[in-house]
Structures are given as C-alpha cells and as structure tokens.
Design a protein around this motif. Structure first.
Motif, PDB file in Angstrom:
ATOM      1  N   SER A 162       0.847  -1.219   0.021  1.00 27.39           N
ATOM      2  CA  SER A 162       0.097   0.026   0.026  1.00 27.39           C
ATOM      3  C   SER A 162       0.837   1.280   0.100  1.00 27.39           C
ATOM      4  O   SER A 162       0.237   2.382   0.182  1.00 27.39           O
ATOM      5  CB  SER A 162      -1.004   0.038   1.068  1.00 27.39           C
ATOM      6  OG  SER A 162      -0.367   0.066   2.354  1.00 27.39           O
ATOM      7  N   ILE A 163       2.175   1.054  -0.044  1.00 25.19           N
ATOM      8  CA  ILE A 163       3.289   2.202  -0.136  1.00 25.19           C
ATOM      9  C   ILE A 163       3.655   2.149  -1.600  1.00 25.19           C
ATOM     10  O   ILE A 163       4.068   1.218  -2.099  1.00 25.19           O
ATOM     11  CB  ILE A 163       4.253   2.125   1.102  1.00 25.19           C
ATOM     12  CG1 ILE A 163       3.638   2.028   2.573  1.00 25.19           C
ATOM     13  CG2 ILE A 163       5.302   3.321   0.906  1.00 25.19           C
ATOM     14  CD1 ILE A 163       4.511   1.483   3.230  1.00 25.19           C
ATOM     15  N   LEU A 164       3.453   3.205  -2.220  1.00 23.65           N
ATOM     16  CA  LEU A 164       4.065   3.426  -3.429  1.00 23.65           C
ATOM     17  C   LEU A 164       5.207   4.461  -3.674  1.00 23.65           C
ATOM     18  O   LEU A 164       4.859   5.725  -3.719  1.00 23.65           O
ATOM     19  CB  LEU A 164       2.962   3.910  -4.434  1.00 23.65           C
ATOM     20  CG  LEU A 164       3.448   4.016  -5.945  1.00 23.65           C
ATOM     21  CD1 LEU A 164       3.994   2.711  -6.727  1.00 23.65           C
ATOM     22  CD2 LEU A 164       2.053   4.549  -6.791  1.00 23.65           C
ATOM     23  N   PRO A 165       6.497   3.810  -3.587  1.00 18.43           N
ATOM     24  CA  PRO A 165       7.552   4.856  -4.002  1.00 18.43           C
ATOM     25  C   PRO A 165       7.435   5.508  -5.658  1.00 18.43           C
ATOM     26  O   PRO A 165       7.223   4.350  -6.421  1.00 18.43           O
ATOM     27  CB  PRO A 165       8.767   4.132  -3.870  1.00 18.43           C
ATOM     28  CG  PRO A 165       8.433   2.601  -3.773  1.00 18.43           C
ATOM     29  CD  PRO A 165       6.995   2.319  -3.902  1.00 18.43           C
ATOM     30  N   PHE A 166       7.649   6.605  -5.717  1.00 19.21           N
ATOM     31  CA  PHE A 166       7.454   6.949  -7.198  1.00 19.21           C
ATOM     32  C   PHE A 166       8.603   7.892  -7.392  1.00 19.21           C
ATOM     33  O   PHE A 166       8.909   9.337  -6.974  1.00 19.21           O
ATOM     34  CB  PHE A 166       6.143   7.824  -7.237  1.00 19.21           C
ATOM     35  CG  PHE A 166       5.738   8.088  -8.572  1.00 19.21           C
ATOM     36  CD1 PHE A 166       4.858   7.012  -9.300  1.00 19.21           C
ATOM     37  CD2 PHE A 166       5.864   8.914  -9.280  1.00 19.21           C
ATOM     38  CE1 PHE A 166       4.352   6.984 -10.537  1.00 19.21           C
ATOM     39  CE2 PHE A 166       5.716   9.127 -10.976  1.00 19.21           C
ATOM     40  CZ  PHE A 166       4.721   8.152 -11.373  1.00 19.21           C
ATOM     41  N   SER A 167       9.498   7.557  -8.360  1.00 21.78           N
ATOM     42  CA  SER A 167      10.769   8.311  -8.862  1.00 21.78           C
ATOM     43  C   SER A 167      10.998   8.035 -10.286  1.00 21.78           C
ATOM     44  O   SER A 167      10.738   6.937 -10.979  1.00 21.78           O
ATOM     45  CB  SER A 167      12.050   7.848  -8.013  1.00 21.78           C
ATOM     46  OG  SER A 167      12.251   6.525  -8.221  1.00 21.78           O
ATOM     47  N   TYR A 168      11.828   9.103 -10.935  1.00 23.05           N
ATOM     48  CA  TYR A 168      12.433   9.102 -12.307  1.00 23.05           C
ATOM     49  C   TYR A 168      13.373  10.290 -12.591  1.00 23.05           C
ATOM     50  O   TYR A 168      12.614  11.461 -12.916  1.00 23.05           O
ATOM     51  CB  TYR A 168      10.952   8.803 -13.551  1.00 23.05           C
ATOM     52  CG  TYR A 168      11.727   8.547 -14.707  1.00 23.05           C
ATOM     53  CD1 TYR A 168      11.711   7.120 -14.917  1.00 23.05           C
ATOM     54  CD2 TYR A 168      12.371   9.247 -15.456  1.00 23.05           C
ATOM     55  CE1 TYR A 168      12.445   6.473 -16.169  1.00 23.05           C
ATOM     56  CE2 TYR A 168      12.792   8.924 -16.786  1.00 23.05           C
ATOM     57  CZ  TYR A 168      12.900   7.500 -17.056  1.00 23.05           C
ATOM     58  OH  TYR A 168      13.373   7.226 -18.342  1.00 23.05           O
ATOM     59  N   GLY A 169      14.441   9.903 -12.795  1.00 21.83           N
ATOM     60  CA  GLY A 169      15.295  10.811 -13.680  1.00 21.83           C
ATOM     61  C   GLY A 169      15.534  12.221 -13.351  1.00 21.83           C
ATOM     62  O   GLY A 169      15.895  12.873 -14.073  1.00 21.83           O
ATOM     63  N   GLY A 170      15.156  12.462 -11.883  1.00 23.98           N
ATOM     64  CA  GLY A 170      15.440  14.104 -11.673  1.00 23.98           C
ATOM     65  C   GLY A 170      16.790  14.098 -11.512  1.00 23.98           C
ATOM     66  O   GLY A 170      17.675  15.242 -11.913  1.00 23.98           O
ATOM     67  N   SER A 171      17.792  12.967 -11.382  1.00 24.21           N
ATOM     68  CA  SER A 171      19.151  12.806 -11.446  1.00 24.21           C
ATOM     69  C   SER A 171      19.349  11.485 -12.001  1.00 24.21           C
ATOM     70  O   SER A 171      18.557  10.397 -11.637  1.00 24.21           O
ATOM     71  CB  SER A 171      19.708  12.992 -10.052  1.00 24.21           C
ATOM     72  OG  SER A 171      20.958  12.524 -10.026  1.00 24.21           O
ATOM     73  N   ASN A 172      20.291  11.168 -12.763  1.00 26.10           N
ATOM     74  CA  ASN A 172      20.609   9.867 -13.262  1.00 26.10           C
ATOM     75  C   ASN A 172      21.774   9.358 -12.465  1.00 26.10           C
ATOM     76  O   ASN A 172      22.507   8.257 -12.694  1.00 26.10           O
ATOM     77  CB  ASN A 172      20.966   9.821 -14.709  1.00 26.10           C
ATOM     78  CG  ASN A 172      19.840   9.620 -15.768  1.00 26.10           C
ATOM     79  OD1 ASN A 172      18.671   9.524 -15.134  1.00 26.10           O
ATOM     80  ND2 ASN A 172      19.966   9.804 -16.959  1.00 26.10           N
ATOM     81  N   GLY A 173      22.136  10.193 -11.431  1.00 28.05           N
ATOM     82  CA  GLY A 173      23.481  10.009 -10.955  1.00 28.05           C
ATOM     83  C   GLY A 173      23.264   8.485  -9.912  1.00 28.05           C
ATOM     84  O   GLY A 173      22.049   8.435  -9.453  1.00 28.05           O
ATOM     85  N   LEU A 174      24.384   7.526  -9.864  1.00 32.67           N
ATOM     86  CA  LEU A 174      24.380   6.369  -9.194  1.00 32.67           C
ATOM     87  C   LEU A 174      23.913   6.529  -7.648  1.00 32.67           C
ATOM     88  O   LEU A 174      23.355   5.594  -7.430  1.00 32.67           O
ATOM     89  CB  LEU A 174      25.667   5.923  -9.276  1.00 32.67           C
ATOM     90  CG  LEU A 174      25.966   5.460 -10.549  1.00 32.67           C
ATOM     91  CD1 LEU A 174      27.639   4.708 -10.470  1.00 32.67           C
ATOM     92  CD2 LEU A 174      25.264   4.439 -11.165  1.00 32.67           C
ATOM     93  N   LEU A 175      24.189   7.716  -6.951  1.00 29.79           N
ATOM     94  CA  LEU A 175      23.953   7.823  -5.613  1.00 29.79           C
ATOM     95  C   LEU A 175      22.121   8.214  -5.474  1.00 29.79           C
ATOM     96  O   LEU A 175      21.897   8.073  -4.354  1.00 29.79           O
ATOM     97  CB  LEU A 175      24.688   8.647  -4.891  1.00 29.79           C
ATOM     98  CG  LEU A 175      26.202   8.524  -4.767  1.00 29.79           C
ATOM     99  CD1 LEU A 175      26.888   9.522  -4.227  1.00 29.79           C
ATOM    100  CD2 LEU A 175      26.622   7.157  -4.672  1.00 29.79           C
ATOM    101  N   THR A 176      21.699   8.993  -6.273  1.00 30.31           N
ATOM    102  CA  THR A 176      20.508   9.370  -6.174  1.00 30.31           C
ATOM    103  C   THR A 176      19.174   8.643  -6.432  1.00 30.31           C
ATOM    104  O   THR A 176      17.893   9.035  -6.032  1.00 30.31           O
ATOM    105  CB  THR A 176      20.188  10.781  -6.673  1.00 30.31           C
ATOM    106  OG1 THR A 176      21.088  10.655  -8.019  1.00 30.31           O
ATOM    107  CG2 THR A 176      20.649  12.143  -5.814  1.00 30.31           C
ATOM    108  N   GLN A 177      19.586   7.542  -7.136  1.00 36.77           N
ATOM    109  CA  GLN A 177      18.260   6.699  -7.358  1.00 36.77           C
ATOM    110  C   GLN A 177      19.040   5.197  -7.396  1.00 36.77           C
ATOM    111  O   GLN A 177      20.102   4.928  -7.928  1.00 36.77           O
ATOM    112  CB  GLN A 177      17.712   7.013  -8.785  1.00 36.77           C
ATOM    113  CG  GLN A 177      16.534   6.191  -9.177  1.00 36.77           C
ATOM    114  CD  GLN A 177      15.770   6.794 -10.282  1.00 36.77           C
ATOM    115  OE1 GLN A 177      15.162   7.889 -10.077  1.00 36.77           O
ATOM    116  NE2 GLN A 177      15.640   6.279 -11.405  1.00 36.77           N
TER     117      GLN A 177
END
Ligand code: SF4
Length: 664
Positions: free
Chosen positions: A100-115
């Motif tokens: 019931s928890i949805l994480p939502f992310s995409y490409g604000g940074s392509n850095g290896l540490l940020t996603q």
C-alpha cells in the motif's frame, strides 16, 4: 573554479567547471577535462544557480497546513518529519500490507547515488509496491535488449567517420547538444544527413532528406526500408547468416510495406522514402541514431525494433562510424551489486498508470505515496486523473524535492533535497561513454539533505540497515567507489575520466558484440512477439477521429530537462501549428487558443509556422502548470494507454482539436 559533473537526465553527462565566490555559485560552465563537453554546456544548466538560490527552493522540512494543492506548509524539524513518515509507513503496512506504499521516482538525477541505491534498499526491505519506471526509454530499451542485449553503441566521437547519418526521432539541438558539432563535422567531410521528425528542426533544415512522418508511423517507414533491402538484394546475407537469427520472420513482416503503402500511412513522399533506402543501402560507414521520439506511441516498441534492426539487415557493422547509436547506459556494466536486498515479489505499478493507481487500485489501495527525483503532476499521462488522486484526503503523500514543484504542492510532508551542486554523485553519460565523479561545490542550502542521508535515516528508524552499511552520502560514495571495477575507482579518485575495457568509442562487431545468450542479433525475439498486442513489426492504426483530428506531440525543449528548471521564468508557452491547419480553423499567429480532447484542455498562445507537418501540433515537454493560462500541461491531453512493447507512455498518441479561446 571547482570541478564537478552533471548527473541530470541528459545523454551527455558534462564535466563542469563552477566558479564559486564566498560559498556561492557564480557561474557554471563546461570543463575541458572531458573532450565531449569541450568547455561548453547547455543554457539550461548555465542557469542552474537560479534553481539553487531561487524563490521556489525548499529549505526546511515542512508539513501541510492548508488544502492539498494549496501550498500552505509549516516548518518542522527533520527528526519530526522522519518520524511522521516512518510511523505512516508502519501504520499502512499494518493495515493493508507494504504494497500500500508506492515509491515514485524517475530521472530527476541519473546519478548512481540518487536513485536505486539506499532508496532501493528501503523499498525492497520494507516490501513496498515496486515501480515500473517506464515513462521514457522503456520501449527502446526493450527493443535494444532483445535485439542486441544492449550492446554498447557508436559514440559521438565517431560520427564524423560516417558517410550517412540518419537521426531518427531525436533532436540533439534541444537535448544532448554535444552531438551537434560531431554531426556538423561529418557533414563538412561530405556525409549525407537524413532526419526523421514531424518538425523541421535546425538539423532537419540542413538535411539531405527530411522525412516528416506522421507521429506513430516510424515503424512502417523503417519496414519499407527493410523490404527494399531484402527484395533488391541489398540485405547482407553473409552477415545475417553468421551473426543474426530471425531475419526471415522480419522479412515476412516487412513484405506488405511497399514504399507507396508506407508513404501513404506515414504521410511522406514515396520517392523520399525510396531515396533514404537507397542512400542507406549504398553508404558506408552508415549510422542510425535511434532517439526516443519514435517510441512515444502505440507502435513505439516496434518502431524501435525496426529502426535498430536496419544495420544488421544492411550489414553496416564492423567499421568505425557504422552501426547504430542509442543509449549507452549499460556500457559500464555496473550492476549495483552493492544493493544487498533482493527484489520482493510485490505489486508492480506502471508509472504511466499513476492516476489509476491513486484513484482505482484497491487491492490494496495506495495509502502512502513517496515522490522523489520526479514531478508526476506534470510529467505522466492523464494529468486530470493524477491530480484527482493527489487530492485524496486519505492519501499520505511525501515529496522529497529541491523546489516547490506542482507535485510538491500536494504533499503532506515536504522534505528539502540537495541539488547536484551540493553533494557527491556519479554522472554516467548515455550518449558518449563517460563516467565522472561529481563533488559538492557549495554547502547545501538551508536544511536540504541528500537522498542518501534521508533514505539512510528512514532505513535506520525502521530498523532496515545493518551496522556495516553506509547511512550517509559521503559513506555511500566511498562504498560505491570501492565496489566499482578497480581501474574505474582509481581513475575517479584521481580526478581522471575512466574508460571501459573496450574504450570510449567502440566499433560494433569489432570491439563489442551483442550481449544476447548466443551472441547473435535476435531479429525476431519470441518473447516480444508474444507480448506485443499484434505481434512484432506490426502497425496499429492512428487513433485520430473526426472530433480530434490533430496529433499532439510534446518534444524536449531547450528550456527544461524533463520538467527540471520548469520553475524558471520563460516566455509564453506556445502551441506550434502548421499554417494550413491554422487557416482551416481561422486561427492566426499569437491567437489565444484552447487545445482539447475528452481528457482535458490546455489554454495557451498559438505559434503558426511551417516548421511542423500539417495535421500535427506541438507543445513543449516538461512545462509546469503555471506556464499556461488554465494551469494544465500537455499531459492533460495524453491517454494512459501503453506502448506495444515495454509498457511505455504514449505521449504522441494524444489526438486533439484546437479552437480560438473566446474572450481571451
Ligand atoms: S543537461 Fe546535458 S548538456 Fe546540459 S550540462 Fe547537463 S549533461 Fe551537459
């Protein structure tokens, strides 16, 4: 001058030289350390300081005080914000399970540490829903993986070697600008240029052939070229026998697409299509740059398949400057083994269905949404439904962001994030084969924290980290550096740019080969044939209707990187329309218009110009709601249907009508 690197979602991953005075960024420019960056960068990132110090910057954690979307927040300490989020996670898991928890992310940074780092550990170990990150590059990625196992492709430096360049569905003058000088250099040396794009872009103006195809018809144009190669004896039988499987099935599917039939569907001259086929068959080295414009429709996966299959059928590999050029994101073979958490078998949510997930899913419902590196209120399809979902009073939304985005306005808890100028990251190019280490050039603004710090704090509070695992950004950077292949880590520590074992400009089928199981090109992958609605290399008809006869496209602009920097002041957002379409509707340049369909309406200024094909109109990608008269963006007109392969977004399947705005 401080050296760092740009990890934003752009193919180039520039090395940067930043001037800092009294702890403040003064100018951002390109470094000469990286030969592709070559001392210059785009106008977008030159202005990045306006984001860092601008009025929209988030400086403190905060909680909602007003209605959702109203933007009223009250400051809270970090400890309180983390505690509120962690308790809501626990409560949601107890009530409806982790999904019931949805994480939502995409490409604000392509850095290896940020996603896909400590964040991935958090989501996997807590057992949340999984996110299919499909808003961009999913169909082309699926095609490239199936055909070639994501073999490294031609990099910018080798473009000048080509005698023919086909830019298919890509406009490097707006995104990935460092490719342009290499294309120009090739032209200076006598290369011919073909551009496939519904718009007359700057490069299309100087092209030898410009195919302004109807959006969604790239697949039939490419199949007509295949048909010509096979039927005229220009297919490279020797190469196909030695290095490919499935050529006969591809030939069968291409067979119906004569130049005349394909040209009729694509809305171009049959002779122009034939000329491209003939040029391509004859030239060597010849390269095809497969962009992302051709994937954003119902036929996008098959379009990418057909375009990427061209060099195999025509036998264009094995020479410098010949083959295909696409995303090189997989070239470093970095498999993130440092994420010590297996992916759980929890619900997989396609990010293009966010609106549905928030308004319809009930098994379990989405109780908590955690948005980071992403601004879905303006970037994913069916904006009206997305906003309706974000308005839900029973939804607990966390937004972890650098500035007050259209999505952040709907947060229950708002967390301030650092920018790439305020922290470490690894910038990995996907055009050239570059990898650079970005370092902080200034202190974080206000109380902004890095992704590593925040996800580390959440993991710690939820008891999800082992004692030996990094919890902060510096620790994580060193942890990752130690786990990269030794020579890469050493180069980055010493401030140098590393190279993979095959170098930064590999020749396909000389230095690099398909990463498919049998090391051959799979021209007719069975799994994709089974998953595409009509099978491989098939065409699904245009969704236009008498009511909504115009195709709306939303290409990248020279103002934003996806929606990043959309908060900065900009001239009026304009809808681009061909004079014939304007005349048919009695519209004129600078008119105020409404662009509408059954999903929504965008009100903006009209730009009448012949730089787009008749029957197609264009709004820029990545604009924010404040950029139009009625606070909607092009995504309000985009259906949430999915591409034939890869579950991608069909942005260019929006069909619309345009009319004058009364009383404007
Ligand atoms: S957005 Fe692209 S061109 Fe601009 S600085 Fe970053 S990598 Fe370079």
């Amino acid at each position: 001058m401080v050296e760092t690197a740009c990890p934003l979602d752009c193919p180039d991953a520039c090395s940067l030289a930043v001037t800092v005075q009294h702890g403040k960024v003064i100018t951002i420019d390109g470094s000469r350390k990286n030969p592709v960056t070559d001392g210059y960068i785009c106008a977008k990132v030159r202005k990045f300081g306006e984001r860092v110090y601008g009025p929209d910057r988030l400086l403190h954690p905060a909680i909602r005080k007003g209605r959702k979307g109203e933007g009223k927040f009250g400051r809270v300490p970090w400890e309180e914000a983390i505690e509120r989020i962690a308790s809501r996670f626990e409560a949601a898991k107890a009530k409806h399970g982790g999904a019931s928890i949805l994480p939502f992310s995409y490409g604000g940074s392509n850095g290896l540490l940020t996603q896909d780092n400590i964040d991935a550990q958090l989501w996997r170990r807590f057992g949340t829903s999984r996110l299919a990150r499909t808003v961009c590059a999913a169909p082309t990625g699926a095609a490239n993986m199936a055909l070639y196992g994501k073999m490294p492709s031609i990099t910018y430096q080798d473009y000048p070697e080509a005698k023919l360049i086909i830019l298919w569905g890509v406009n490097p003058s707006a995104s990935g600008i460092h490719l342009v000088p290499f294309v120009r250099e090739a032209q200076k040396r006598g290369a011919q240029l073909v551009v496939v794009d519904p718009r007359t872009t700057a490069l299309a103006r100087s092209a030898d052939v410009h195919l302004a195809v109807n959006p969604g018809t790239d697949v039939v144009a490419a199949l007509a070229i295949h048909r010509y190669l096979f039927t005229s004896g220009r297919a490279d039988g020797e190469f196909l026998r030695a290095h490919a499987v499935g050529a006969d099935r591809l030939r069968e599917r291409a067979e119906p697409w004569t130049f005349e039939r394909a040209a009729d569907v694509a809305g171009v001259e049959a002779a122009a299509l034939e000329r491209v086929a003939e040029l391509y068959a004859s030239a060597s080295p010849a390269l095809v740059r497969c962009g992302w414009g051709l994937e954003r429709n119902r036929n996008g996966g098959n379009a990418a398949m057909a375009v990427l299959a061209l060099p195999a059928v025509a036998g264009k590999f094995g020479v410098r400057g010949g083959g295909y050029s696409m995303s090189n994101s997989a070239s470093w073979n970095i498999d993130r083994t440092w994420i010590d958490a297996p992916e759980p078998d929890t619900r997989l949510v396609n990010m293009n269905h966010l609106g549905r997930a928030l308004t319809e899913y009930d098994d379990p419902p989405v109780d908590v949404l955690f948005v980071y590196n992403c601004n879905p209120a303006v970037t994913v399809p069916d904006q009206r439904r997305v906003l309706r979902g974000l308005e839900r009073e029973d939804l607990f939304t966390v937004v972890f962001e650098q500035v007050m985005t259209d999505t952040a306005l709907y947060a229950d808890v708002l967390l301030p994030a650092t920018t790439f100028l305020e922290g470490y990251d690894f910038a990995k190019a996907y055009g050239p084969i570059n990898l650079d280490l970005g370092r902080p050039v200034v202190e974080p603004a206000g109380e902004a924290r890095s992704n590593a710090d925040v996800f580390g704090a959440l993991c710690t509070r939820l008891g999800l980290l082992r004692d030996d695992e990094p919890t902060g950004e510096l620790d994580l950077m060193l942890h990752v550096l130690d786990r990269l292949p030794a020579s890469i880590g050493d180069d980055l520590r010493g401030g140098a740019l590393p190279a993979p074992p095959f170098g930064t400009a590999p020749i396909q089928f000389v230095d690099v080969f398909p990463n498919t199981p049998d090391r051959k090109v799979d021209l007719f992958p069975a799994a994709l044939e089974a998953s595409a609605p009509m099978g491989l290399y098939r065409f699904q008809a245009d969704p236009r209707s008498d009511r909504y006869p115009l195709a709306l496209i939303s290409p990248a602009s020279d103002r934003t990187i996806s929606s990043t920097l959309g908060e900065l002041p900009r001239p009026d957002v304009k809808l681009l329309m061909h004079p014939a379409d304007a005349e048919a509707r009695r519209l004129a340049d600078h008119d105020q218009v409404r662009v509408f369909n059954e999903l929504g309406e965008v009100q903006c200024t009209l730009n009448v110009a012949p730089s787009i094909r008749p029957g197609t109109v264009s709004l820029p990608k990545g604009i924010w709601r404040r950029s139009t008269r009625n606070n909607t963006t092009g995504t309000a007109l985009v259906p949430d249907t999915l591409t034939d392969l890869g579950g991608g977004a069909c942005f260019n399947d929006a069909r619309v009508e345009v009319a004058s705005l009364p009383n404007a």
